[in-house]
Design a protein around this motif. Structure first.
Motif, short mmCIF file in Angstrom:
data_model
loop_
_atom_site.label_atom_id
_atom_site.label_comp_id
_atom_site.label_asym_id
_atom_site.label_seq_id
_atom_site.Cartn_x
_atom_site.Cartn_y
_atom_site.Cartn_z
N TYR A 1 -5.28 20.55 4.29
CA TYR A 1 -4.53 21.76 3.98
C TYR A 1 -3.65 21.52 2.75
O TYR A 1 -3.08 20.44 2.59
CB TYR A 1 -3.67 22.18 5.17
N MET A 2 -3.57 22.57 1.92
CA MET A 2 -2.82 22.46 0.67
C MET A 2 -1.65 23.44 0.66
O MET A 2 -1.76 24.55 1.15
CB MET A 2 -3.74 22.76 -0.52
N ILE B 1 2.61 19.90 7.91
CA ILE B 1 2.95 18.64 7.23
C ILE B 1 3.07 18.87 5.73
O ILE B 1 4.00 18.37 5.08
CB ILE B 1 1.91 17.55 7.55
N ALA B 2 2.14 19.64 5.17
CA ALA B 2 2.19 19.92 3.73
C ALA B 2 3.47 20.66 3.37
O ALA B 2 4.11 20.38 2.35
CB ALA B 2 0.96 20.73 3.31
N GLU B 3 3.87 21.61 4.22
CA GLU B 3 5.11 22.34 3.95
C GLU B 3 6.32 21.42 4.02
O GLU B 3 7.22 21.49 3.17
CB GLU B 3 5.26 23.47 4.97
N ALA B 4 6.35 20.55 5.02
CA ALA B 4 7.49 19.63 5.16
C ALA B 4 7.55 18.66 3.99
O ALA B 4 8.63 18.34 3.48
CB ALA B 4 7.38 18.88 6.48
N ALA B 5 6.39 18.16 3.56
CA ALA B 5 6.35 17.23 2.44
C ALA B 5 6.83 17.89 1.15
O ALA B 5 7.49 17.26 0.31
CB ALA B 5 4.94 16.68 2.27
N ASP C 1 9.72 13.33 -8.54
CA ASP C 1 9.70 12.18 -7.64
C ASP C 1 9.00 12.61 -6.35
O ASP C 1 9.54 13.39 -5.56
CB ASP C 1 11.12 11.71 -7.34
N THR C 2 7.79 12.11 -6.15
CA THR C 2 7.00 12.47 -4.97
C THR C 2 6.98 11.36 -3.92
O THR C 2 6.28 11.48 -2.92
CB THR C 2 5.55 12.79 -5.38
N SER C 3 7.73 10.30 -4.14
CA SER C 3 7.60 9.11 -3.28
C SER C 3 7.91 9.40 -1.82
O SER C 3 7.17 8.96 -0.92
CB SER C 3 8.51 7.99 -3.81
N ALA C 4 8.98 10.12 -1.56
CA ALA C 4 9.34 10.40 -0.17
C ALA C 4 8.28 11.27 0.50
O ALA C 4 7.93 11.05 1.67
CB ALA C 4 10.70 11.08 -0.11
N ALA C 5 7.75 12.22 -0.24
CA ALA C 5 6.72 13.10 0.32
C ALA C 5 5.43 12.32 0.58
O ALA C 5 4.78 12.50 1.61
CB ALA C 5 6.46 14.26 -0.63
N GLU C 6 5.07 11.45 -0.35
CA GLU C 6 3.83 10.68 -0.18
C GLU C 6 3.93 9.70 0.98
O GLU C 6 2.91 9.35 1.59
CB GLU C 6 3.51 9.94 -1.48
N ALA C 7 5.13 9.27 1.30
CA ALA C 7 5.32 8.32 2.41
C ALA C 7 5.26 8.99 3.77
O ALA C 7 5.21 8.30 4.80
CB ALA C 7 6.65 7.60 2.24
N MET C 8 5.27 10.29 3.79
CA MET C 8 5.30 11.03 5.05
C MET C 8 3.95 10.93 5.77
O MET C 8 2.88 11.06 5.16
CB MET C 8 5.63 12.50 4.77
N THR C 9 3.96 10.67 7.05
CA THR C 9 2.73 10.56 7.84
C THR C 9 1.96 11.87 7.78
O THR C 9 2.52 12.95 7.99
CB THR C 9 3.06 10.22 9.30
N GLY C 10 0.68 11.77 7.47
CA GLY C 10 -0.18 12.95 7.41
C GLY C 10 -0.38 13.50 6.02
O GLY C 10 -1.22 14.38 5.81
#
Length: 735
Positions: free
Chosen positions: A34-35, A115-119, A51-60
């Motif tokens: 999902y996008m 998950i995409a929304e939270a990231a 800075d996408t690091s925190a989002a990329e570290a998110m499970t899922g």
């Protein structure tokens, strides 16, 4: 076998009414991801860092893509001035800038939509805000910041028309009328927000299932941005929940394909799906252009219009989209379907930080007609002449010369169209000319009035745009044709085009309708049809289907069975405006329309009720009369919303009406009490079976007809709309 002209139910009616029809958002594939999109939500800024690091570290979270991931970070119809993703890291100059709140900065791909929304909330973007240009006037100021610095100007496009000597002509006029008019932004509000799914098909092609208006144009823009060969991209349109021009430009197509390509490079071959919310849709796609038009028209005492001068400024918004073509139409149509010997028009479209202006039903015609038709009606009032009579004395006919100094294409039917509308709505033609019906009866604070207006609109691409449509026809059988397979890319955006295609094929081949199968809107199985726009689809597709049928029958009669042919119809050439004089042959042909409005207005509340709309529309030949009437009624309702209700508000580059709870469109309680469709069938010699395009025409004159009716009821002219209760009360001097 007569199939053309029959009101045959649409082939998709059962699936759409039962819910079996699949729209892009209904598609689900095994293992899909999902996008979600991170929009800028800033009207004008430089993206300093992401800075996408925190989002990329998110499970899922599977992947996040930014500007540096786009091979050729640009797209756009005609002018590729918009980045696919805004931010640092791409080769396109100034692609690190966002220019409106709907610019896309990053896309997040995850296991679930939640998950995409939270990231998305975890992505940190550093912006350097830039000055916001709220209007064309601000953008034209000498010290204004340039939205596209590489172009050196904020003027997107300008045109001019020069015919005769307007200054000398005005000196000969007995009456001169001047006016300044404003037309608003409008949201398409189609039923289905942007959605789609992308995957690698069995041949390794990046396949995008989406709603649009031109599969092959979508394919070309995706291939360009991804820097891949055209045949590596496949675009499929399933059922489409409306378009009205709003799907001509890209929304989710490129980012879906980008995600599938980049994931494949990482060894991940999973489909990717996206569905925009209504709020995302309302900031993410283009709108009808807002216009300012200043007109000066003059006539002699006997009702001969001698001169018209018009200045036009259009708000292009942040990117070009279809602005030059829309402006081109408005530049011609601000004079209306009248033969005026002396014309001066200057028009320009200007970049701002508002949402981009793009294609919308009527495509510049409603803006131009609002000025032109009100000027005509005001001239009639100043002359003490009936508004129909003044029109009849000046309307074009076969052999007339347009302001572009070219002869209008054969079969000009605006006079019989206006006559039919006028007669049906109470006008009488006498020995001394046309006579207005008796005034409508008012009751206290409820005032009633009627108004009439007319217009014309191009059929097909304009101003030198190459026009063609491709069809493939396959005939199967032994002694007789047992099965027909028609391949055609033309998009059915809800107007019933695919049903019309089948009717025209069955008629051309003289076979029952049930023998005709249609394979539609898949770039891997169809040739380029051009877009579902410009009132062109029935006209262009019908000519291509007729040509393919003729060639297929020739093979069949020569016993080449199955008979398989490919045929491309090429319409006659047009030409662009001369930069100095505007001289050109602008359009292939035209459709003609006239409308009378009867309304009442409550002068205590400002509320307007449309009692009846008479719409006379020459369609050339009604391929399916029921669908023609449906198009007229739907178009009238949409135009009524534009004229009375739909108040799209932008302030400081931000949208204040980004939901259907505060941007009001007509409901069943707001539509006209009655719409009488007057369908004329005066054949166009260029059209299939004489058919003209007609899907946009009823939109063109409705707003000026409503304003004229409101003036008839109240004695007050309104030069801008929508005619909300507040605006009406202000105009009536109530506050």
């Amino acid at each position: 076998m007569e199939i053309i002209g029959e009101s045959i139910p649409r082939h998709d009616v059962k699936d759409k009414t039962t819910g079996a029809a699949l729209y892009p958002g209904d598609f689900n594939l095994p293992g899909q991801l999902y996008m979600k999109v991170l929009f800028s939500e800033r009207p004008h800024a430089i993206v300093k860092s992401i800075d996408t690091s925190a989002a990329e570290a998110m499970t899922g979270v599977v992947a996040i893509f930014t500007a540096r991931d786009v091979p050729v970070n640009e797209y756009g119809l005609g002018t590729p001035d918009q980045p696919v993703l805004c931010g640092p890291g791409s080769k396109k100059p100034y692609a690190d800038r966002v220019r409106f709140i709907g610019d896309q900065v990053a896309v997040i791909v995850a296991e679930t939509e939640k998950i995409a929304e939270a990231a998305r909330e975890l992505i940190k973007v550093e912006y350097e805000d830039l000055p916001v240009l709220n209007s064309p006037e601000e953008a034209l100021a000498e010290d204004a910041i340039l939205l596209q610095p590489e172009y050196g100007t904020n003027v997107v496009k300008s045109f001019r028309i020069r015919r005769g000597d307007v200054d000398a002509a005005f000196a000969q006029c007995d009456v001169i009328v001047e006016g300044e008019y404003y037309t608003p932004t409008q949201e398409h509000a189609f039923l289905q927000p942007e959605a789609g799914i992308s995957y690698l098909d069995e041949e390794g092609r990046i396949t995008v299932v989406v709603a649009g208006q031109w599969t092959h144009e979508d394919q070309e823009q995706i291939a360009h941005s991804l820097d891949v060969p055209l045949d590596k991209i496949r675009v499929i349109y399933p059922a489409i929940g409306g378009a009205f021009g709003g799907r001509e430009d890209m929304s989710v197509q490129i980012i879906l394909a980008l995600a599938v390509m980049r994931l494949h490079e990482r060894g991940i071959d999973r489909p990717v799906k996206i569905i925009w919310t209504r709020e995302e849709s309302m900031i993410g796609h283009s709108k009808r252009h807002a216009y300012k038009l200043t007109g000066k028209w003059g006539a002699t005492r006997d009702g001969k219009i001698l001169a018209a001068q018009v200045d036009i400024i259009a708000d292009a918004g942040a990117y070009v989209y279809t602005t030059p073509k829309v402006l081109g139409n408005a530049t011609l149509m601000c004079i209306g379907p009248y033969e005026v010997p002396n014309v001066k028009v200057d028009s320009m479209a200007v970049y701002t930080n508002n949402l981009p202006g793009g294609a919308f039903r009527g495509f510049g015609g409603p803006q131009g007609a609002f000025e032109g038709e009100l000027q005509i009606t005001k001239l009639a009032e100043a002359l003490g002449m009936d508004p129909v009579e003044l029109r009849m004395r000046n309307l074009i006919e076969d052999g007339s010369i347009l302001p572009t100094q070219s002869v209008v294409p054969e079969s000009v039917t605006i006079k019989p169209v206006v006559a039919a509308c006028a007669e049906r709505s109470g006008w009488q033609k006498t020995e001394t000319g046309w006579q207005t019906p008796a005034p409508m009866k008012s009751e206290g604070h409820i005032k009633r009035g009627r108004g009439i207006a007319c217009g014309f609109k191009n059929v097909g691409f304009s101003f030198g745009g190459k026009e063609s449509s491709h069809a493939i026809m396959e005939l199967f059988g032994a002694e007789e044709i047992e099965r027909v397979v028609l391949h055609h890319a033309g998009a059915d955006v809800g107007q019933g085009a695919h049903s019309a295609f089948r009717q025209m094929a069955a008629e051309a081949l003289n076979v029952p309708l049930e023998k005709v199968e249609l394979i539609a809107s898949d770039t891997s199985l169809t040739g380029n049809s051009g877009s579902a726009s410009a009132s062109r689809m029935t006209f262009m597709a019908g000519n291509s289907i007729g040509g393919a049928a003729e060639a297929a029958l020739e093979k069949w009669h020569n016993e080449e069975r199955p008979a398989v042919v490919e045929y491309t119809y090429h319409a006659r050439s047009t030409s662009p405006y001369d930069p100095e004089t505007g001289e050109c042959d602008p359009n292939i042909t035209y459709g003609y329309v006239a409308e009378t409005v009867e309304l009442e207005v409550d002068t205590e509340t400002g509320e307007i009720k449309l009692l009846k709309v008479y719409c006379a529309n020459d369609v050339g030949k009604a391929i399916n009369p029921m669908q023609v009437v449906g198009q007229i009624e739907g178009c009238v309702v949409q135009a009524a919303g534009y004229a009375i209700m739909e108040n799209f508000v932008q302030k400081d580059g931000r949208v204040l009406t980004n939901m259907l709870s505060n941007y009001l469109i007509p409901t069943v309680l707001d539509v006209p009490e009655e719409v009488e469709s007057i369908v004329l069938e005066l054949a166009d010699p260029q059209g299939p079976y004489g058919a003209r395009g007609m899907g946009e025409m009823p939109f063109i004159p409705l707003a000026p007809a409503i304003v004229s009716a409101l003036h008839d009821a109240t004695g007050v002219w309104f030069n801008r709309f929508p005619l909300t209760p507040e605006r009406v009360l202000r105009g009536l001097g109530k506050f």
